[in-house]
Design a protein around this motif. Structure first.
Motif, short mmCIF file in Angstrom:
data_model
loop_
_atom_site.label_atom_id
_atom_site.label_comp_id
_atom_site.label_asym_id
_atom_site.label_seq_id
_atom_site.Cartn_x
_atom_site.Cartn_y
_atom_site.Cartn_z
N ASP A 1 -41.79 82.17 145.71
CA ASP A 1 -42.50 81.11 144.99
C ASP A 1 -42.80 81.47 143.54
N GLU A 2 -43.08 82.75 143.27
CA GLU A 2 -43.65 83.12 141.98
C GLU A 2 -42.70 83.85 141.02
N LEU A 3 -41.70 84.55 141.55
CA LEU A 3 -40.87 85.40 140.68
C LEU A 3 -39.86 84.57 139.89
N LEU A 4 -39.87 84.74 138.57
CA LEU A 4 -38.83 84.17 137.72
C LEU A 4 -37.74 85.22 137.55
N CYS A 5 -36.51 84.80 137.79
CA CYS A 5 -35.38 85.72 137.66
C CYS A 5 -34.21 84.95 137.04
N PRO A 6 -34.27 84.73 135.73
CA PRO A 6 -33.22 83.92 135.08
C PRO A 6 -31.87 84.63 135.08
N GLN B 1 -23.88 89.32 122.03
CA GLN B 1 -24.35 88.04 122.57
C GLN B 1 -25.21 88.29 123.80
N TRP B 2 -26.35 87.60 123.84
CA TRP B 2 -27.23 87.64 125.01
C TRP B 2 -27.65 86.22 125.30
N VAL B 3 -27.21 85.69 126.43
CA VAL B 3 -27.53 84.33 126.86
C VAL B 3 -28.45 84.44 128.06
N ILE B 4 -29.59 83.77 128.00
CA ILE B 4 -30.57 83.81 129.09
C ILE B 4 -30.88 82.38 129.53
N GLU B 5 -30.95 82.19 130.83
CA GLU B 5 -31.32 80.89 131.39
C GLU B 5 -32.71 80.49 130.92
N SER B 6 -32.85 79.28 130.44
CA SER B 6 -34.14 78.80 129.96
C SER B 6 -35.19 78.92 131.07
N THR C 1 -29.61 83.41 122.99
CA THR C 1 -29.35 82.01 123.31
C THR C 1 -30.05 81.65 124.61
N LEU C 2 -30.91 80.64 124.58
CA LEU C 2 -31.55 80.11 125.78
C LEU C 2 -30.83 78.81 126.15
N THR C 3 -30.42 78.69 127.40
CA THR C 3 -29.60 77.54 127.80
C THR C 3 -29.86 77.17 129.24
N ASP C 4 -29.57 75.93 129.59
CA ASP C 4 -29.63 75.48 130.97
C ASP C 4 -28.27 75.61 131.66
N ASN C 5 -27.28 76.14 130.94
CA ASN C 5 -25.94 76.23 131.51
C ASN C 5 -25.37 77.64 131.33
N VAL C 6 -26.10 78.63 131.83
CA VAL C 6 -25.59 80.01 131.77
C VAL C 6 -24.25 80.15 132.50
N PRO C 7 -24.07 79.49 133.67
CA PRO C 7 -22.79 79.68 134.36
C PRO C 7 -21.56 79.40 133.51
N ALA C 8 -21.64 78.39 132.62
CA ALA C 8 -20.48 78.09 131.79
C ALA C 8 -20.20 79.22 130.80
N TYR C 9 -21.25 79.75 130.17
CA TYR C 9 -21.09 80.92 129.29
C TYR C 9 -20.58 82.12 130.08
N GLU C 10 -21.16 82.28 131.25
CA GLU C 10 -20.84 83.42 132.12
C GLU C 10 -19.38 83.41 132.54
N ARG C 11 -18.92 82.24 132.99
CA ARG C 11 -17.51 82.13 133.41
C ARG C 11 -16.58 82.36 132.24
N ALA C 12 -16.94 81.79 131.08
CA ALA C 12 -16.08 81.98 129.90
C ALA C 12 -15.97 83.45 129.54
#
Length: 475
Positions: A211-216, A254-259, A274-285
């Motif tokens: 419930d409590e842990l944030l793990c972006p 480059q460091w991209v972190i999920e918002s 970079t804060l984004t809602d679409n880390v998977p797209a950066y990650e896959r690229a």
């Protein structure tokens, strides 16, 4: 003179824009090796220039090397930026390095402190002790140890879970957990692993963590060659100070972190995160267009007798294969994140590979192929098959990896890989013909049945395997 708080002001280098001794420790990092100190620590070093809360405590789960090198230097070290012009920067953000097996309670005292709001990790993909489906491997020897002895853990999963138990008992909120390894959906999978681990010990704790842990999730990128004596000599000559363990990387980072909602957290974007809602797209690229071709270049380059990335890229035929692998085979499989041109991104990566200032050893990139190849190459291969695309170039690095294993085994050399012993045994019984391919394809933890038994996959790998035979000898 040795680098230290007393001497760093004399260095011929970019110096910290703050007093390193004045920093608070707000970050605990597991795995303070070269990549962390060249990448995440450099971002925190920029942050602490205006916000002193983000000093770092590094935690080594095994080796004493980083602690022993940095302690006499008061935690300071030199970062070499390797580009057309080489520059040097003194990093002061690492204020403490603990060796976990020497003092487990010291690690927990640090993790329990309310001032520690962020825990990061670079422990490699295998350090998270996941099964082939990315769930926590409860049969892993060290995970089994940690479940039996949760107060004296060996893994990052065990340390994080016990630290969260202690914070909950003290009435403190959890820290934010930020993994920085090349693992798809790394935040999602690390949190799931911690929740699973905790559920084996305390259901209420497990629910609290859930419930409590944030793990972006994150994506990190910067080519970071290993430190060697040549780098130490260059750093001493350029800065006038001796550094026991400098690090180096290319200029690109480059460091991209999920918002995520992090109350009173770092001002990430001010230092280029970079804060984004679409880390998977950066990650896959990144995983597919940089890490995949990097692995391909490692095995194909070693097969041709090359030692490092830029040397291999000077082979026009090999460079063309890598470029076509990226542009023609991988780019069509990817979704482009907003604002990212995948063709231009690919061309930029190729330029980075050509950088002669980066001496990135192919042998280092070749480590841990059994873990890297499913993520970096087989994921693209599976999608290409589903879409009816040509798979010949995607099979080349797989065949080259098989050649690499056989060559190491025949020479009696250790294979650095979680499956090293199994691979060594397979390599020793290889016959140097197409029958070798079946031995490797039978390893289910690497090759899933639907790929290993696919006629086109088998045929293309066999063709490449024979074509690569004896290439170095023919050069």
């Amino acid at each position: 003179m040795p680098l230290s708080l007393a001497t760093f002001s004399t260095a011929n280098a970019i110096k910290p824009a703050y007093d390193p001794a004045s920093l608070e420790i707000g970050v605990v990092h597991f795995g303070p090796g070269a990549f962390h100190r060249a990448h995440q620590a450099a971002y925190f070093d920029a942050l602490v220039a205006t916000d002193k809360r983000w000093g770092i405590c590094g935690v080594s789960l095994h080796s004493t090397g980083v602690r022993d090198a940095l302690a006499p230097q008061d935690g300071l070290y030199t970062l070499g930026i390797l580009d057309d012009e080489i520059s040097y920067r003194i990093i002061g953000a690492v204020r403490e390095v603990l060796v976990a097996p020497e003092d487990i309670e010291a690690v927990f005292r640090r993790l329990r402190q309310p001032s520690v709001k962020i825990v990061t990790s670079t422990v490699t993909e295998k350090g998270y002790c996941l099964a082939s489906d990315f769930s926590l491997n409860l049969k892993h020897a060290e995970i089994a140890h940690d479940l039996a002895h949760p107060r004296t853990p060996k893994t990052v999963i065990g340390y994080v879970t016990e630290a969260l138990r202690r914070r909950r008992a003290a009435g403190f909120p959890p820290f934010i957990l930020i993994p920085c390894d090349n693992l798809p959906k790394n935040g999602e999978r690390l949190k799931a692993a911690v929740v699973t681990f905790a559920s084996q010990l305390d259901v209420k704790l497990s629910r609290w963590i859930s419930d409590e842990l944030l793990c972006p999730s994150t994506m990190v990128d910067s080519i970071t060659p290993a430190t060697d004596d040549d780098l130490r000599r260059r750093v001493a000559a350029a800065t006038t100070l001796e550094d026991a363990w400098p690090v180096q990387r290319e200029a690109f980072s480059q460091w991209v972190i999920e918002s995520h909602a992090h109350q009173d957290g770092p001002d990430w974007t001010s230092v280029g995160v970079t804060l984004t809602d679409n880390v998977p797209a950066y990650e896959r690229a990144k995983l597919r267009l940089l890490n995949g071709p990097h692995s391909a270049l490692a095995y194909l380059g070693l097969n041709r007798g090359y030692a490092n990335v830029s040397e291999a890229m000077n082979d026009a035929e090999l460079a063309d294969v890598i470029r076509r692998l990226m542009i023609e085979d991988i780019v069509p499989l990817l979704e482009a994140p907003d604002g990212l041109d995948l063709i231009a991104y690919s061309e930029d990566i190729l330029k980075r590979f050509h950088n002669p200032a980066i001496v990135h050893k192919l042998s280092q990139i070749a480590w841990d192929g059994s873990i890297k190849l499913p993520i970096r190459i087989l994921s693209s291969l599976g999608e290409a098959l589903d879409q009816g695309r040509d798979i010949s170039r995607l099979c080349l690095p797989l065949a080259a990896w098989m050649r690499f294993v056989r060559t190491k085994a025949v020479a009696g050399e250790e294979i650095t890989d979680p499956l090293g012993r199994e691979l060594f045994a397979i390599g020793q019984i290889c016959q140097d013909d197409v029958t070798d391919v079946a031995l490797f394809l039978a390893i289910r933890s690497i090759f899933p049945a639907h790929l290993a038994n696919h006629p086109s996959v088998v045929s293309q790998i066999e063709t490449a395997y024979i074509a690569l035979e004896g290439y170095t000898r023919r050069r």
